[in-house]
Structures are given as structure tokens and as C-alpha cells.
Design a protein around this motif. Structure first.
Motif, PDB file in Angstrom:
ATOM      1  N   ALA A  21       0.817  -1.216   0.000  1.00 21.41           N
ATOM      2  CA  ALA A  21       0.000   0.000   0.000  1.00 21.41           C
ATOM      3  C   ALA A  21       0.850   1.265   0.000  1.00 21.41           C
ATOM      4  CB  ALA A  21      -0.947  -0.007   1.196  1.00 21.41           C
ATOM      5  N   MET A  22       1.965   1.268   0.731  1.00 20.60           N
ATOM      6  CA  MET A  22       2.823   2.455   0.772  1.00 20.60           C
ATOM      7  C   MET A  22       3.461   2.719  -0.587  1.00 20.60           C
ATOM      8  SD  MET A  22       2.396   3.700   3.719  1.00 20.60           S
ATOM      9  CE  MET A  22       3.693   4.885   3.873  1.00 20.60           C
ATOM     10  N   MET A  23       3.876   1.668  -1.262  1.00 26.65           N
ATOM     11  CA  MET A  23       4.462   1.825  -2.592  1.00 26.65           C
ATOM     12  C   MET A  23       3.402   2.377  -3.557  1.00 26.65           C
ATOM     13  SD  MET A  23       6.955   1.662  -4.765  1.00 26.65           S
ATOM     14  CE  MET A  23       8.252   0.855  -3.868  1.00 26.65           C
ATOM     15  N   CYS A  24       2.195   1.845  -3.472  1.00 26.85           N
ATOM     16  CA  CYS A  24       1.103   2.324  -4.335  1.00 26.85           C
ATOM     17  C   CYS A  24       0.827   3.805  -4.107  1.00 26.85           C
ATOM     18  CB  CYS A  24      -0.169   1.509  -4.097  1.00 26.85           C
ATOM     19  SG  CYS A  24      -0.076  -0.164  -4.754  1.00 26.85           S
ATOM     20  N   MET A  25       0.804   4.209  -2.838  1.00 30.11           N
ATOM     21  CA  MET A  25       0.533   5.621  -2.530  1.00 30.11           C
ATOM     22  C   MET A  25       1.638   6.519  -3.084  1.00 30.11           C
ATOM     23  SD  MET A  25      -1.314   5.542   1.256  1.00 30.11           S
ATOM     24  CE  MET A  25       0.153   6.111   2.008  1.00 30.11           C
ATOM     25  N   ALA A  26       2.890   6.092  -2.960  1.00 27.67           N
ATOM     26  CA  ALA A  26       4.012   6.886  -3.461  1.00 27.67           C
ATOM     27  C   ALA A  26       3.968   6.991  -4.992  1.00 27.67           C
ATOM     28  CB  ALA A  26       5.329   6.273  -3.010  1.00 27.67           C
ATOM     29  N   ILE A  27       3.699   5.875  -5.659  1.00 26.21           N
ATOM     30  CA  ILE A  27       3.617   5.887  -7.120  1.00 26.21           C
ATOM     31  C   ILE A  27       2.443   6.746  -7.566  1.00 26.21           C
ATOM     32  CG2 ILE A  27       3.110   4.465  -9.155  1.00 26.21           C
ATOM     33  CD1 ILE A  27       4.728   2.209  -7.775  1.00 26.21           C
ATOM     34  N   GLU A  28       1.298   6.572  -6.928  1.00 21.37           N
ATOM     35  CA  GLU A  28       0.110   7.342  -7.294  1.00 21.37           C
ATOM     36  C   GLU A  28       0.364   8.838  -7.146  1.00 21.37           C
ATOM     37  OE1 GLU A  28      -4.654   7.087  -6.532  1.00 21.37           O
ATOM     38  OE2 GLU A  28      -3.360   6.683  -4.812  1.00 21.37           O
ATOM     39  N   ALA A  29       0.986   9.250  -6.047  1.00 28.95           N
ATOM     40  CA  ALA A  29       1.266  10.668  -5.838  1.00 28.95           C
ATOM     41  C   ALA A  29       2.186  11.218  -6.928  1.00 28.95           C
ATOM     42  CB  ALA A  29       1.885  10.881  -4.456  1.00 28.95           C
ATOM     43  N   ALA A  30       3.238  10.482  -7.257  1.00 30.83           N
ATOM     44  CA  ALA A  30       4.179  10.933  -8.289  1.00 30.83           C
ATOM     45  C   ALA A  30       3.499  11.038  -9.647  1.00 30.83           C
ATOM     46  CB  ALA A  30       5.373   9.982  -8.362  1.00 30.83           C
ATOM     47  N   LEU A  31       2.668  10.058  -9.978  1.00 30.89           N
ATOM     48  CA  LEU A  31       2.013  10.055 -11.286  1.00 30.89           C
ATOM     49  C   LEU A  31       0.940  11.133 -11.388  1.00 30.89           C
ATOM     50  CD1 LEU A  31       1.757   6.229 -12.029  1.00 30.89           C
ATOM     51  CD2 LEU A  31       3.476   7.880 -12.799  1.00 30.89           C
ATOM     52  N   GLN A  32       0.186  11.328 -10.325  1.00 29.74           N
ATOM     53  CA  GLN A  32      -0.849  12.362 -10.357  1.00 29.74           C
ATOM     54  C   GLN A  32      -0.232  13.749 -10.464  1.00 29.74           C
ATOM     55  OE1 GLN A  32      -3.292  11.381  -6.932  1.00 29.74           O
ATOM     56  NE2 GLN A  32      -4.653  10.125  -8.178  1.00 29.74           N
ATOM     57  N   ARG A  33       0.921  13.968  -9.840  1.00 29.24           N
ATOM     58  CA  ARG A  33       1.614  15.269  -9.974  1.00 29.24           C
ATOM     59  C   ARG A  33       2.016  15.517 -11.419  1.00 29.24           C
ATOM     60  NH1 ARG A  33       4.078  13.896  -5.044  1.00 29.24           N
ATOM     61  NH2 ARG A  33       5.905  13.091  -6.125  1.00 29.24           N
ATOM     62  N   SER A  34       2.197  14.451 -12.173  1.00 32.72           N
ATOM     63  CA  SER A  34       2.579  14.569 -13.587  1.00 32.72           C
ATOM     64  C   SER A  34       1.384  14.413 -14.522  1.00 32.72           C
ATOM     65  CB  SER A  34       3.648  13.534 -13.922  1.00 32.72           C
ATOM     66  OG  SER A  34       4.819  13.830 -13.207  1.00 32.72           O
ATOM     67  N   ASN A  35       0.194  14.576 -13.985  1.00 31.66           N
ATOM     68  CA  ASN A  35      -1.049  14.601 -14.761  1.00 31.66           C
ATOM     69  C   ASN A  35      -1.440  13.261 -15.371  1.00 31.66           C
ATOM     70  OD1 ASN A  35      -3.344  16.047 -15.537  1.00 31.66           O
ATOM     71  ND2 ASN A  35      -2.533  16.318 -17.597  1.00 31.66           N
ATOM     72  N   PHE A  36      -1.079  12.161 -14.712  1.00 32.37           N
ATOM     73  CA  PHE A  36      -1.541  10.852 -15.139  1.00 32.37           C
ATOM     74  C   PHE A  36      -2.777  10.481 -14.321  1.00 32.37           C
ATOM     75  CE2 PHE A  36       2.998  10.478 -16.238  1.00 32.37           C
ATOM     76  CZ  PHE A  36       2.890  10.016 -17.541  1.00 32.37           C
ATOM     77  N   LYS A  37      -3.704   9.778 -14.938  1.00 33.43           N
ATOM     78  CA  LYS A  37      -4.819   9.174 -14.219  1.00 33.43           C
ATOM     79  C   LYS A  37      -4.325   7.818 -13.728  1.00 33.43           C
ATOM     80  CE  LYS A  37      -9.572   7.640 -14.760  1.00 33.43           C
ATOM     81  NZ  LYS A  37     -10.681   7.438 -15.698  1.00 33.43           N
ATOM     82  N   VAL A  38      -4.595   7.478 -12.470  1.00 35.59           N
ATOM     83  CA  VAL A  38      -4.038   6.273 -11.866  1.00 35.59           C
ATOM     84  C   VAL A  38      -5.147   5.408 -11.284  1.00 35.59           C
ATOM     85  CG1 VAL A  38      -2.449   5.380 -10.116  1.00 35.59           C
ATOM     86  CG2 VAL A  38      -1.935   7.542 -11.266  1.00 35.59           C
ATOM     87  N   THR A  39      -5.075   4.114 -11.564  1.00 37.05           N
ATOM     88  CA  THR A  39      -5.926   3.121 -10.915  1.00 37.05           C
ATOM     89  C   THR A  39      -5.001   2.167 -10.168  1.00 37.05           C
ATOM     90  OG1 THR A  39      -7.687   3.248 -12.570  1.00 37.05           O
ATOM     91  CG2 THR A  39      -7.557   1.219 -11.272  1.00 37.05           C
ATOM     92  N   ILE A  40      -5.298   1.951  -8.886  1.00 34.80           N
ATOM     93  CA  ILE A  40      -4.501   1.064  -8.049  1.00 34.80           C
ATOM     94  C   ILE A  40      -5.221  -0.273  -7.905  1.00 34.80           C
ATOM     95  CG2 ILE A  40      -3.546   0.695  -5.731  1.00 34.80           C
ATOM     96  CD1 ILE A  40      -2.161   2.970  -7.211  1.00 34.80           C
ATOM     97  N   ALA A  41      -4.471  -1.359  -8.081  1.00 43.10           N
ATOM     98  CA  ALA A  41      -4.983  -2.708  -7.828  1.00 43.10           C
ATOM     99  C   ALA A  41      -4.049  -3.340  -6.803  1.00 43.10           C
ATOM    100  CB  ALA A  41      -5.016  -3.525  -9.112  1.00 43.10           C
ATOM    101  N   SER A  42      -4.617  -3.898  -5.747  1.00 41.68           N
ATOM    102  CA  SER A  42      -3.815  -4.398  -4.635  1.00 41.68           C
ATOM    103  C   SER A  42      -3.240  -5.791  -4.866  1.00 41.68           C
ATOM    104  CB  SER A  42      -4.651  -4.397  -3.357  1.00 41.68           C
ATOM    105  OG  SER A  42      -5.775  -5.241  -3.524  1.00 41.68           O
TER     106      SER A  42
END
Length: 150
Positions: A21-42
Motif C-alpha cells: 500500500a505504501m508503494m502504491c501511494m508513493a507511485i500514485e502521488a508521483a504520477l498524479q503530480r505529472s497529470n496521469f490518471k491512476v488506478t490502483i490494484a492491490s
């Protein structure tokens, strides 16, 4: 035309499959800052369901996950979406780089991953790898179309 001129509809959609979950949150934050839409699957099963329901421009998949393992996930995901670039990730630490331990990221490339990232990676390395994959995918898509217009 720049991405800003084309609007939000041109936003790339990335599927992130990782059971950390922590890795997903870090990746999601980085991608959203760069204007990517992100879907997380656990995990692999959640990733498979997401791929069956949505279109993605790229997949980031951890190799070592509970339940559906990363290698199995890569195989299944590429069957469902064979034209979507897949970046395999692994935090596996090799005790002896000169020993006989398998290179899991190389194995992921042999299974069809477009690129690999060894965890931990920086946001800059993540974005560079993603942008390279998307550029290559777009170039492949333009190639046959341009050839057909001649």
C-alpha cells in the motif's frame, strides 16, 4: 499541440498493481503530480478485473505479490491487453550479484514486459521509464498508419 492544449481527455491512464500500500501511494502521488490518471490494484486478481473493465495506456506490475504472483500476472495481463506496455517492478535484493540467483527482472522482460524498474526507484526514474514506454507505443501506432497513407 501540447498536452495542455488538448485538455484532460488526453490524460494517460496507468494501472498500478502492487500489494504494498505504501508503494502504491508513493507511485500514485508521483504520477498524479505529472497529470496521469491512476488506478490502483492491490494484487494480481484485482489487476485482472481492472483490465477487463477499463482501458489503460500502461501497466506497472510488481513481480512479488501474494496470491497471483507477478509472473502469472504479467502473462495474464498481456493476454488481456497485449498492446498495453507493461513495466515490471521488483524490490528483490540479490545477496550475491555474481552468484546463481535468478534475475527476476530479466525474466519479466522475457515474458513480455516492456521495461523493468528495481525498487526503490526515484520519481524521476519512474517518470522517465513511463514516458519512454508511452513514446515507443505511440511511435509504433503512428508507424503503420503513416505507412498506409503513402
Amino acid at each position: 499541440m501540447t498536452k495542455a492544449q488538448t485538455g484532460a481527455s488526453d490524460q494517460h491512464h496507468i494501472l498500478v498493481v502492487d500489494d504494498d500500500a505504501m508503494m502504491c501511494m508513493a507511485i500514485e502521488a508521483a504520477l498524479q503530480r505529472s497529470n496521469f490518471k491512476v488506478t490502483i490494484a492491490s494484487g494480481g486478481e484485482a489487476g485482472r478485473r481492472a483490465l477487463e473493465r477499463h482501458h489503460f495506456d500502461l501497466m506497472l506490475v510488481d513481480i512479488f505479490m501474494a496470491h497471483m504472483r507477478g509472473f502469472e500476472s504479467i502473462r495474464v495481463f498481456l493476454e488481456i491487453a497485449p498492446t498495453v506496455p507493461l513495466i515490471a517492478m521488483s524490490g528483490y535484493v540479490f545477496a550475491d550479484l555474481d552468484g546463481s540467483a535468478p534475475d527476476f527482472l530479466r525474466m519479466a522482460l522475457e515474458l513480455g514486459a516492456a521495461r523493468c524498474l528495481r525498487k526503490p526507484f526515484t520519481p524521476d526514474a519512474l517518470l522517465a521509464t513511463i514516458n519512454k514506454c508511452l513514446s515507443e507505443r505511440d511511435a509504433c501506432r503512428r508507424g503503420p498508419l503513416a505507412a498506409g497513407l503513402r
